[in-house]
Design an enzyme around this catalytic site. Structure first.
Site, PDB file in Angstrom:
ATOM      1  N   SER A 190       7.181   6.776  -3.120  1.00 25.21           N
ATOM      2  CA  SER A 190       8.170   6.534  -4.633  1.00 25.21           C
ATOM      3  C   SER A 190       7.737   4.769  -4.357  1.00 25.21           C
ATOM      4  CB  SER A 190       8.242   6.998  -4.995  1.00 25.21           C
ATOM      5  OG  SER A 190       8.712   8.381  -4.934  1.00 25.21           O
ATOM      6  N   ARG A 191       7.746   3.966  -3.934  1.00 26.50           N
ATOM      7  CA  ARG A 191       7.254   2.716  -3.738  1.00 26.50           C
ATOM      8  C   ARG A 191       8.755   2.483  -4.255  1.00 26.50           C
ATOM      9  NH1 ARG A 191       3.020   2.853  -2.792  1.00 26.50           N
ATOM     10  NH2 ARG A 191       1.274   1.621  -3.882  1.00 26.50           N
TER      11      ARG A 191
END
Length: 213
Positions: A190-191
């Site tokens: 999710s970065r």
């Protein structure tokens, strides 16, 4: 372009990274990561992007090969009269990036680059293959040439001049980077990547902190 590059993305999930898992010495931590990259057989594990800037602050970047970590300094070799050589000699502050996508890792290093001692450059130059030594004489690196035949003719010229023993040119040698900022980046889902930053204080001591992704 037919491919929508904005849609290209990858979720990272191989490993995590926490401050408690990192050594207090970032150079030692880097050596661990570099060794893991080498053992993982990633392509060109010692390749690093070196960024420098000219007298107007205009940056430029290129990929070179790390040739050693000695006395806590990162060493690479180049032509001192090349674009990067001239920039570094005029403004020694550089930025270096290692990227090992197979391990979902990046290391970003900032610091000051100075020439290594002449005998250090001599020793490394002597270890190079014969053709690489001749190439150091043949290439007036970063200068404009009319065609490839120019460099090939110069290579032939210096091959004849130095049939066996090739001395190191004065314009060729090493730089050693003394870092004052080193960041370790580990890709996460999710970065929400893990980023551990080391900074050196005025007493030469390293501090360690987590950064927001």
């Amino acid at each position: 372009m037919k491919t929508n590059i904005a849609d290209i993305r990858k979720d990272y999930a191989k490993k995590d990274l926490d401050t408690k898992d990192c050594l207090d010495d970032p150079i030692a931590q880097f050596e661990i990561w570099l060794d893991e990259a080498i053992k993982s057989e990633v392509p060109e594990p010692t390749a690093m992007i070196v960024s420098s800037a000219d007298e107007n602050g205009r940056p430029s970047s290129r990929t070179v090969l790390l040739k050693g970590v000695e006395d806590k300094k990162f060493i690479f070799y180049t032509n001192y009269t090349s674009r990067k050589g001239k920039q570094i000699l005029a403004n020694p502050y550089v930025s270096v990036t290692f990227f090992w996508p197979e391990l979902e890792r990046q290391v970003q290093i900032e610091g000051k680059a100075l020439k290594v001692a002449s005998d250090t450059s001599d020793k490394y130059f002597e270890s190079r293959p014969y053709k690489s030594k001749v190439g150091a004489w043949a290439s007036e690196q970063s200068t404009v040439i009319n065609s490839r035949s120019v460099i090939m003719e110069r290579f032939a010229k210096f091959s004849l001049k130095y049939l066996t023993s090739v001395p190191r040119p004065d314009h060729w040698g090493g730089f050693e980077i003394e870092a004052d900022r080193i960041e370790f980046w580990q890709g996460r889902p999710s970065r929400l990547h893990d980023r551990i930053l080391y900074t050196k204080d005025e007493n030469g001591e390293w501090g360690k902190n987590r950064l927001a992704p």
